[in-house]
Design an enzyme around this catalytic site. Structure first.
Site, PDB file in Angstrom:
ATOM      1  CE  LYS A 131      -3.915   1.927   2.524  1.00  0.00           C
ATOM      2  NZ  LYS A 131      -4.720   1.941   3.891  1.00  0.00           N
ATOM      3  CB  SER A 159      -7.987   4.093   2.735  1.00  0.00           C
ATOM      4  OG  SER A 159      -7.239   3.123   3.756  1.00  0.00           O
ATOM      5  CB  SER A 210      -8.609   1.262   5.690  1.00  0.00           C
ATOM      6  OG  SER A 210      -9.253   2.607   5.682  1.00  0.00           O
TER       7      SER A 210
END
Ligand SMILES: [Mg+2]
Ligand SMILES: [Zn+2]
Lengths: 100, 488, 497
Positions: free
Chosen positions: B78, B155, B179
């Site tokens: 990420k 997210s 998330s």
């Protein structure tokens, strides 16, 4: 809530934006105030919770701060520190003038 | 050779151990998949060349007898984790071409374990979002489709989408209010947020420091255990890191849940819950019962206040954490007529709408005259939520809930009220506030064929029980559905 | 409204056409902790290094960087707390103070707001006026001591339209010591800072170097009618010498009085002291009101001190200036004045004790305070850099006490020592200054003096006051080396006195 909120005004938005170093055009102040008031109104339900005598929780881990010994273990990496600078000169960060 | 990208992480590690294929072959297969999947927009930055070099180096290490926990596995990161020499954006324009000279502790642990990094994954800007639509690099598309393009959740939408589409064997993610788990639920993948303090936050771009926690998104519960064992560990550079050994979580997977007390919180039965989700939850209860667990009704009375408390605490911390992005030392600088103007232009052009909105809420709730009514009160409500869980642990060992209140929804769905979007985290946010581990396991499809997850929440530091219960759920659910590869 | 109780001494009142005013002063002193590394990072704290060479990723506020507390700094704060007779808080916490500035990389300063590490305390000061008159002792209350990070340094003279930023100082640990508004004159304020400086130096928690900015004061000044309601205060930032502190207060008090007497109001504001003009002036007016939005730093956990840790620090405390002063008076029999000056600073006190060891304490104090301090003062040299060490000065005193040289000769020897010409013994030997104690030689010189001045000798027999003349003659003849006592004795005998 504990005391009744009167809601965020356009003037408040201006102040908040200034504290946050964000620019808001005059004609956006009122819509943003309305937007924030929508969220804050929803947040106000926290006022229903009985928090009498409850300690605020500041961290998800229940321990004391770990501490380090006083030794020089870092620094001496000026090039790394300045590597991503928008502007640097002579070992300094260069920024817009901060005094008149 | 069968399609290497269809393998699980665990299977791929075994395959390399047996010499069935090399890391180089495995990596190249995934690079091809990443290229085919470009339309998913899962990556912000790819590092394919370094990945091939890394895979070769891994094969050489293996040949010389050095085999790490993730040896040779092509994974993706990420783009909230700082990676040395590789641009790190946090999904925002404000970081510009920021290229860290350092490596986050989590990714450093994984590299030390032999990971091959394919690139940096898309995410909501500064991890603020539940649909991956706030990214400055465009929305991520869910490989699961339903006539229209769907969001992968957020997210960690890039992580979830990439794993679900077999672009990588697993990915890192972060979870501040849900998330990791919500996108896992929306993409049919497994995602675990461990106990706060298990994974070091050092070198990971901060959103809300007291809530942020890293974890993996993976194809199976066991894969997620393998990844988390590598990511977690004590780090003296993070004052909130817990000084404890990493247990054998892989070993916990597959253990019997006989006698395990599973709590079912009545407050998670919210108004307007889709029937499919309620049905799946009921099904989950039956599965756990059938596996020998004892089902215990519990009450977490302050559940409904978790989300509003979160929307005070998280923006407050974020407003301060994001103050460093000012265009002075790194990242974007938009020159203005003077210093004040430069600050404002940089931050106004650098941050997107949702980030600016949260900075303003955070600034407001901390400001003079409002601190007690909002911030302090929210911190006290947080204590109440912790107490709820403490009480629950008297009668149960783990808690079973739905992960998210809906399946994946359409990209660009017009949401005029931000609170509607915030409700995505309604089932996940409580564990962030309390610092507890939570996992999402894909458990079924809704009537339109989209995946849905169930969540297991455990006691602090008791990920072992979470993995045990999650793998029982996984076994019972037998979720094998895959999205049709329309993007290729 | 809080009324500051003590009313200033009348001598400290400012009298104008409209009547009397008194000045109310409170100070916030920032003392840099004498640590090797910074409060939250492992980079060095050395003074004067090349820009940005003592900066870690944490200090530069890089994404994802986290603070870890330096235990030594906590220990120094606790130690200083004991020096201020203050309450040590076993629970304290770091908060963020949010504001934007180019030399504040994180966009916030980590400080302690709600729960400082040290609570209330009190110290006694002795104000001294410009003529050196010592006033009555005054108790000054300490509000708190908290730890916080220093900011970086902005340089404005390297480019006409830009600022250059050096983060070397960024993150260095500061102890902010906040007094109560208990001072009533510029002299009390500077005596307070002097006292604090003595305390931190005695403890070794801060080097007290005001020139380097390692100890600097923010001065809060207001005026009121004697005993009346407190006026609006102004804060004068970063004043870095005792003299400037007095000047700034004098100027600021006058300014307030002028405004009030003209019917105006004082704006509560932050001001700067211009040491060249001797004036204070408003800091560039900021259109935005400050709102620091303090909240507990979520990257840090609370500081929870063990009682045993605090007890250990207490048991290891060095002697504090007040205690040392009392001991100097009791054990060395020094007058209050000598004891006060010598114990005002640890380096001075240590120096004196080395000189006094095994020697007459009063002679030791005279030589230390009058001769050495005088010479240092004249030369503008710090005691730490004194060309005459304590042992060397002791060596000189030894030669006086064993009659090798007279006190007068000793002053000449001292000057040469100060000029770097060597030890007392070496100079005495080199210059042949050893006192003449040979009675025969002295008697011969006496005889010659009497013979040369026969008329005066007759008068002297009647008027003993003339004895001095003959002593002078003999000393001159001996080039000062004759033992004055012997000369006196022999003269008296010969003149029949
Ligand atoms: Mg202050
Ligand atoms: Zn301060």
């Amino acid at each position: 809530m504990a005391q009744p909120q009167n809601g965020v005004s356009a003037e408040d938005v201006k102040k908040i934006a200034r504290l946050s170093r964000l620019h808001v055009e005059e004609d956006r102040l009122a819509p943003i105030a309305e937007d924030l008031n929508g969220i804050l109104a929803w947040i106000e339900q926290l006022g229903e919770v009985d928090v009498e005598g409850v300690e605020p929780m500041t961290s998800a881990v229940d321990m004391a701060a770990p501490m380090r010994t006083d030794k020089v273990t870092d620094g001496g990496k000026r090039d790394e520190i300045l590597k991503n600078a928008p502007k640097a000169d002579d070992g300094f960060f260069v920024v817009p003038r901060s005094v008149e | 050779m069968s399609d290497l990208t269809k393998m699980t992480l665990s299977g791929a590690l075994d395959g390399m151990a047996k010499g069935d294929f090399s890391s180089e072959e495995l990596t190249k297969a995934h690079i091809d998949a990443c290229m085919d999947g470009a339309d998913l927009n899962a990556f912000i930055t790819t590092t394919f060349e370094q990945a091939i070099e890394g895979a070769k180096a891994s094969d050489a290490r293996r040949a010389s007898g050095t085999v790490g926990k993730l040896e040779g596995a092509p994974l993706a990161i990420k783009d909230l984790f700082c990676t040395e020499g590789v641009k790190t954006t946090a999904g925002s324009k404000i970081l510009g071409d920021f290229t860290p000279t350092y490596e986050s502790t989590v990714t450093a642990n994984m590299k030390a374990d032999g990971m091959v990094m394919l690139g940096k994954l898309n995410l909501d800007e500064f991890a603020m979002g539940s649909s991956n639509e706030t990214s400055a690099f465009g929305p991520v598309i869910n490989p699961w489709r339903n006539d229209v393009d769907l969001v992968p959740g957020g997210s960690s939408g890039g992580s979830a989408s990439a794993v679900a589409a077999d672009l990588c064997l697993g990915a890192t993610a972060t979870d501040t209010g849900g998330s990791i788990r919500q996108p896992a639920s929306l993409t049919g993948t497994v995602g675990i947020k461990p106990t706060y303090g298990r994974c070091s936050r050092w070198g990971t771009v901060a959103f809300a420091s007291s809530l942020d926690q890293a974890g993996p998104i993976a194809k199976t519960v066991k894969d997620s255990a393998i990844l988390l064992e590598s990511m977690a560990g004590y780090d003296p550079k993070d004052s909130t890191s817990i000084n404890a050994d990493v247990p054998d979580w892989v070993g916990a997977c597959g253990q019997s849940v006989k006698g395990l007390r599973i709590g079912i919180p009545k407050e998670y039965q919210i108004d307007g819950m889709p029937a499919d989700i309620q049905a799946l939850w009921d099904q989950g209860i039956e599965w756990m019962k059938a596996a020998g667990a004892e089902i215990v009704p519990i009450s977490l009375p302050h559940t409904k206040y978790a989300l509003p408390a979160y929307y005070v605490v998280a923006p407050a911390e974020a407003s301060s954490n994001l103050a460093r992005y000012d265009g002075m030392r790194y990242g974007l600088r938009v020159d203005g007529k003077d210093l004040a103007d430069t600050y404002e232009r940089t931050r106004t052009e650098g941050f997107g709408d949702e980030v600016r909105r949260r900075i303003m809420i955070g600034t407001y709730v901390l400001s003079a005259g409002y601190y007690d009514a909002y911030y302090l009160r929210a911190q006290k409500v947080r204590t109440r939520i912790v107490q709820d869980f403490e009480n629950a642990w008297e009668t149960c060992d783990a808690i079973l809930t739905p992960t998210a209140p809906s399946a994946a929804f359409a990209v660009g769905r017009k949401v005029s009220d931000p609170v509607q979007m915030y409700l995505n985290d309604i089932f996940t946010v409580t564990t962030n506030l309390a610092g507890l581990p939570g996992i999402s396991v894909p458990a079924g499809l809704d009537k339109s064929g989209l995946p849905l997850g169930l969540q297991i929440i455990g006691r602090a530091m008791d990920e072992a029980t979470v993995f045990k219960a999650a793998s029982a759920l996984e076994d019972a659910a037998g979720f094998t559905a895959k999205p049709e590869a329309w993007w290729k | 409204m809080f009324i500051a109780p003590r009313i200033a001494d009348k001598k400290d009142w400012i009298t104008t056409d409209t009547g009397d005013w008194e000045i109310i002063i409170g100070l916030e002193v920032h003392a840099q902790v004498a640590s090797e590394s910074k409060l939250f990072s492992g980079s060095a704290t050395d003074y004067g290094s090349a820009p940005n060479t003592q900066v870690s990723l944490v200090d530069a506020g890089m994404p994802g960087m986290l603070p870890v507390v330096n235990e030594f700094c906590i220990e120094q704060a606790v130690k200083t707390g004991f020096g201020l007779n203050a309450k040590i808080n076993l629970f304290s916490r770091f908060d963020r103070k949010n504001y934007f500035y180019v030399d504040l990389p994180q966009g916030y300063q980590i400080s302690q707001f709600e729960f400082p590490v040290v609570g209330e305390g009190e110290i006694e000061i002795l104000p001294i006026d410009a003529d050196g008159n010592v006033g009555e002792p005054v108790n000054v209350g300490i509000e708190r001591l908290h730890l916080e990070q220093d900011a970086g340094k902005s340089v404005h003279d390297l480019s006409p339209d830009e600022t250059y930023v050096d983060l070397n100082r960024c993150g260095v640990a500061l102890m902010e010591i906040v007094s109560k508004p208990d001072m009533r004159s510029p002299e009390e304020a500077s005596a307070y800072v002097e006292k604090l400086r003595g305390i931190v130096r005695a403890l070794g928690t801060c080097d007290g170097d005001m020139e380097k900015g390692n100890l600097r004061a923010d001065v809060n000044v207001s005026v009121r009618r004697p005993g009346g309601e407190l006026g609006t205060r102004c804060e004068i930032k970063n004043v870095n010498s005792m003299r400037f502190i007095r000047q700034a207060i004098n100027y600021e008090a006058r300014r307030h009085i002028d405004i009030l007497e003209a019917g105006g109001e004082i704006d509560q504001e932050t001001r700067l002291f211009d040491s060249v003009k001797g004036e204070t002036r408003t800091m560039r007016s900021k259109e935005d009101a400050h709102d620091y939005r303090y909240f507990p730093d979520p990257d840090l956990l609370p500081i929870k001190l063990e009682q045993s840790f605090v007890d250990r620090i207490k048991s290891e405390l060095p002697e504090m200036p007040d205690v040392r002063k009392a001991r100097f008076m009791a054990d060395y029999g020094l007058p209050e004045y000598d004891a006060r000056i010598l114990t005002s600073d640890k380096v001075k006190a240590d120096f004196y004790e080395t000189v006094a060891k095994g020697r007459d304490p009063k002679i030791a104090s005279n030589w230390t305070m009058v001769e050495l301090f005088g010479a240092l003062n004249k030369a503008g040299v710090e005691l730490e850099d004194s060309p005459v060490s304590a042992d060397a000065l002791g060596g000189l005193i030894d030669r006086i006490l064993d009659d090798t040289i007279s006190g007068k000769i000793a002053k000449g020897v001292f000057e040469k020592m100060f000029a770097g010409e060597g030890t007392a013994d070496g100079i005495i030997e080199r210059d042949g200054l050893k006192q003449v104690t040979d009675m025969g030689a002295i008697e011969a010189m006496v005889d010659k003096a009497i013979a040369d001045n026969a008329a005066q000798a007759e008068k002297a027999k009647e008027n003993p006051k003339l004895l001095g003349f003959f002593v002078g003659q003999v000393m001159k003849a001996s080039q000062g080396k004759a033992n004055p006592q012997a000369v006196n004795e022999i003269l008296r005998k010969k003149l029949g006195l």
